[in-house]
Motif scaffolding. Structure first.
Motif, PDB file in Angstrom:
ATOM      1  N   LYS A 180       0.811  -1.212   0.000  1.00  0.00           N
ATOM      2  CA  LYS A 180       0.000   0.000   0.000  1.00  0.00           C
ATOM      3  C   LYS A 180       0.852   1.273   0.000  1.00  0.00           C
ATOM      4  N   THR A 181       0.642   2.067  -1.037  1.00  0.00           N
ATOM      5  CA  THR A 181       1.194   3.417  -1.087  1.00  0.00           C
ATOM      6  C   THR A 181       0.390   4.294  -0.129  1.00  0.00           C
ATOM      7  N   PRO A 182       0.877   5.494   0.187  1.00  0.00           N
ATOM      8  CA  PRO A 182       0.065   6.388   1.014  1.00  0.00           C
ATOM      9  C   PRO A 182      -1.330   6.658   0.430  1.00  0.00           C
ATOM     10  N   SER A 183      -1.425   6.780  -0.882  1.00  0.00           N
ATOM     11  CA  SER A 183      -2.740   7.005  -1.499  1.00  0.00           C
ATOM     12  C   SER A 183      -3.652   5.798  -1.295  1.00  0.00           C
ATOM     13  N   GLU A 184      -3.087   4.612  -1.432  1.00  0.00           N
ATOM     14  CA  GLU A 184      -3.879   3.396  -1.204  1.00  0.00           C
ATOM     15  C   GLU A 184      -4.253   3.262   0.263  1.00  0.00           C
ATOM     16  N   ALA A 185      -3.359   3.685   1.147  1.00  0.00           N
ATOM     17  CA  ALA A 185      -3.662   3.652   2.581  1.00  0.00           C
ATOM     18  C   ALA A 185      -4.836   4.571   2.909  1.00  0.00           C
ATOM     19  N   ARG A 186      -4.868   5.740   2.261  1.00  0.00           N
ATOM     20  CA  ARG A 186      -5.980   6.674   2.486  1.00  0.00           C
ATOM     21  C   ARG A 186      -7.298   6.056   2.028  1.00  0.00           C
ATOM     22  N   SER A 187      -7.297   5.440   0.868  1.00  0.00           N
ATOM     23  CA  SER A 187      -8.511   4.805   0.353  1.00  0.00           C
ATOM     24  C   SER A 187      -8.972   3.678   1.269  1.00  0.00           C
ATOM     25  N   TRP A 188      -8.015   2.882   1.755  1.00  0.00           N
ATOM     26  CA  TRP A 188      -8.332   1.785   2.677  1.00  0.00           C
ATOM     27  C   TRP A 188      -8.970   2.332   3.947  1.00  0.00           C
ATOM     28  N   ALA A 189      -8.384   3.400   4.499  1.00  0.00           N
ATOM     29  CA  ALA A 189      -8.900   3.990   5.739  1.00  0.00           C
ATOM     30  C   ALA A 189     -10.298   4.563   5.538  1.00  0.00           C
ATOM     31  N   HIS A 190     -10.536   5.187   4.375  1.00  0.00           N
ATOM     32  CA  HIS A 190     -11.867   5.729   4.100  1.00  0.00           C
ATOM     33  C   HIS A 190     -12.891   4.605   3.982  1.00  0.00           C
ATOM     34  N   GLU A 191     -12.518   3.519   3.315  1.00  0.00           N
ATOM     35  CA  GLU A 191     -13.438   2.388   3.183  1.00  0.00           C
ATOM     36  C   GLU A 191     -13.745   1.786   4.552  1.00  0.00           C
ATOM     37  N   ALA A 237       1.651  -0.224   9.563  1.00  0.00           N
ATOM     38  CA  ALA A 237       1.811   0.183   8.166  1.00  0.00           C
ATOM     39  C   ALA A 237       3.228   0.652   7.880  1.00  0.00           C
ATOM     40  N   PRO A 238       3.616   0.701   6.587  1.00  0.00           N
ATOM     41  CA  PRO A 238       4.880   1.331   6.221  1.00  0.00           C
ATOM     42  C   PRO A 238       4.923   2.759   6.748  1.00  0.00           C
ATOM     43  N   ALA A 239       6.106   3.207   7.106  1.00  0.00           N
ATOM     44  CA  ALA A 239       6.251   4.505   7.772  1.00  0.00           C
ATOM     45  C   ALA A 239       5.669   5.656   6.958  1.00  0.00           C
ATOM     46  N   LEU A 240       5.771   5.589   5.627  1.00  0.00           N
ATOM     47  CA  LEU A 240       5.275   6.685   4.795  1.00  0.00           C
ATOM     48  C   LEU A 240       3.757   6.869   4.889  1.00  0.00           C
ATOM     49  N   SER A 241       3.052   5.829   5.352  1.00  0.00           N
ATOM     50  CA  SER A 241       1.590   5.909   5.414  1.00  0.00           C
ATOM     51  C   SER A 241       1.066   6.244   6.803  1.00  0.00           C
ATOM     52  N   LEU A 242       1.934   6.373   7.786  1.00  0.00           N
ATOM     53  CA  LEU A 242       1.444   6.556   9.154  1.00  0.00           C
ATOM     54  C   LEU A 242       0.716   7.883   9.338  1.00  0.00           C
ATOM     55  N   SER A 243       1.231   8.955   8.785  1.00  0.00           N
ATOM     56  CA  SER A 243       0.548  10.238   8.915  1.00  0.00           C
ATOM     57  C   SER A 243      -0.800  10.216   8.209  1.00  0.00           C
ATOM     58  N   VAL A 244      -0.861   9.524   7.079  1.00  0.00           N
ATOM     59  CA  VAL A 244      -2.122   9.383   6.353  1.00  0.00           C
ATOM     60  C   VAL A 244      -3.140   8.649   7.221  1.00  0.00           C
ATOM     61  N   LEU A 245      -2.712   7.586   7.869  1.00  0.00           N
ATOM     62  CA  LEU A 245      -3.617   6.835   8.726  1.00  0.00           C
ATOM     63  C   LEU A 245      -4.057   7.672   9.917  1.00  0.00           C
ATOM     64  N   ALA A 246      -3.132   8.425  10.477  1.00  0.00           N
ATOM     65  CA  ALA A 246      -3.477   9.273  11.622  1.00  0.00           C
ATOM     66  C   ALA A 246      -4.625  10.218  11.282  1.00  0.00           C
ATOM     67  N   ALA A 247      -4.661  10.687  10.048  1.00  0.00           N
ATOM     68  CA  ALA A 247      -5.668  11.658   9.640  1.00  0.00           C
ATOM     69  C   ALA A 247      -6.965  11.030   9.139  1.00  0.00           C
ATOM     70  N   ASN A 248      -6.941   9.728   8.827  1.00  0.00           N
ATOM     71  CA  ASN A 248      -8.092   9.154   8.125  1.00  0.00           C
ATOM     72  C   ASN A 248      -8.710   7.914   8.758  1.00  0.00           C
ATOM     73  N   LEU A 249      -8.073   7.298   9.725  1.00  0.00           N
ATOM     74  CA  LEU A 249      -8.662   6.121  10.360  1.00  0.00           C
ATOM     75  C   LEU A 249      -9.873   6.511  11.206  1.00  0.00           C
ATOM     76  N   PRO A 250     -10.846   5.609  11.321  1.00  0.00           N
ATOM     77  CA  PRO A 250     -11.986   5.911  12.193  1.00  0.00           C
ATOM     78  C   PRO A 250     -11.561   5.986  13.650  1.00  0.00           C
ATOM     79  N   ALA A 251     -12.321   6.702  14.446  1.00  0.00           N
ATOM     80  CA  ALA A 251     -12.020   6.846  15.863  1.00  0.00           C
ATOM     81  C   ALA A 251     -11.918   5.479  16.523  1.00  0.00           C
ATOM     82  N   GLY A 252     -10.928   5.333  17.358  1.00  0.00           N
ATOM     83  CA  GLY A 252     -10.762   4.086  18.097  1.00  0.00           C
ATOM     84  C   GLY A 252      -9.848   3.081  17.441  1.00  0.00           C
TER      85      GLY A 252
END
Length: 244
Positions: free
Chosen positions: A13-24, A41-56
């Motif tokens: 998963k690229t950061p863009s794919e990580a964002r899509s996964w988190a939104h889904e 996740a790979p380090a490059l995607s951690l900030s993306v996940l921080a901003a897009n994962l659901p609460a909890g």
């Protein structure tokens, strides 16, 4: 304690794919009482996940440097992981041990560094097929565990991953997982006393929606380190729902 599903994406998963996964995931995720999800996740995607994962839903890294900072090109420090909001970091995964020749001493040093920066290490141990076929899986894994936890405090998670069951489609039975988890628990009691009862022991190796409930239903198994099944949101939701 909550059952932990640590979703290890490995090098996917690229950061863009990580964002899509988190939104889904956010669209369909319904928390299950007593179950915690965290994405490794790979380090490059951690900030993306921080901003897009659901609460909890938490997240963490897949490795960390044993050094605090300095001239270590390509390394990622525990402080960097903590700064983006990571809670966990996987340490000593069998792939790191095999392909990068990580030793138990390095695993212990990394776990110490993680704890010093407020991260909870997920320390991985487990045997290869030849060790199991020789009937030596218990002494091998416990020796690896003791060496990998030298100087490490009790704020940790242990993941038992029989190497022969990772990405192979082969899965240890729930009874196999419980046998080793019980041995690990006893060793943790030797190392940490009563605090060992609060340390989660995970099973990792070809975990999927149709076997996770039986595996996590064992007395000493407190969750799973999930590889391939972590990459598709429907599989993650299936595992989560199986634990209701």
């Amino acid at each position: 304690m909550k059952t932990l599903l640590a979703l290890n994406w490995k090098m996917n998963k690229t950061p863009s794919e990580a964002r899509s996964w988190a939104h889904e995931l956010s669209e369909k995720y319904e928390p299950v009482p007593g179950v915690e999800l965290a994405v490794m996740a790979p380090a490059l995607s951690l900030s993306v996940l921080a901003a897009n994962l659901p609460a909890g839903v938490g997240f963490g890294g897949q490795d960390v440097s044993e050094h605090e900072s300095g001239a270590y090109t390509g390394e990622i420090s525990a402080a960097m992981l903590a700064d983006v909001g990571a809670r966990y970091v996987v340490i000593g995964h069998s792939e790191r041990r095999e392909y990068h020749l990580e030793t138990d001493a390095q695993v212990a040093a990394k776990a110490q560094r993680a704890q010093a920066n407020g991260l909870t290490p997920i320390v991985c141990v487990g045997e290869k097929l030849d060790v199991r076929e020789a009937g030596k899986q218990v002494p091998f894994t416990l020796a690896q565990l003791r060496a990998s936890l030298a100087g490490v405090g009790e704020d940790l998670v242990v993941a038992y991953e029989p190497v022969w069951a990772i990405g192979t489609g082969k899965t240890a039975t729930a009874q196999d997982a419980e046998e080793m988890a019980a041995e690990i628990r006893e060793t943790l009691r030797e190392l940490y006393g009563e605090g060992a009862s609060e340390i989660r022991v995970l099973y990792g190796g070809s975990v999927k929606p149709d076997n996770i409930a039986e595996i996590c239903g064992q007395p000493n198994v407190n969750g799973a380190l999930v590889g391939g099944a972590s990459l598709k949101v429907p599989d993650v939701l299936g595992m989560n729902d199986a634990l209701r």
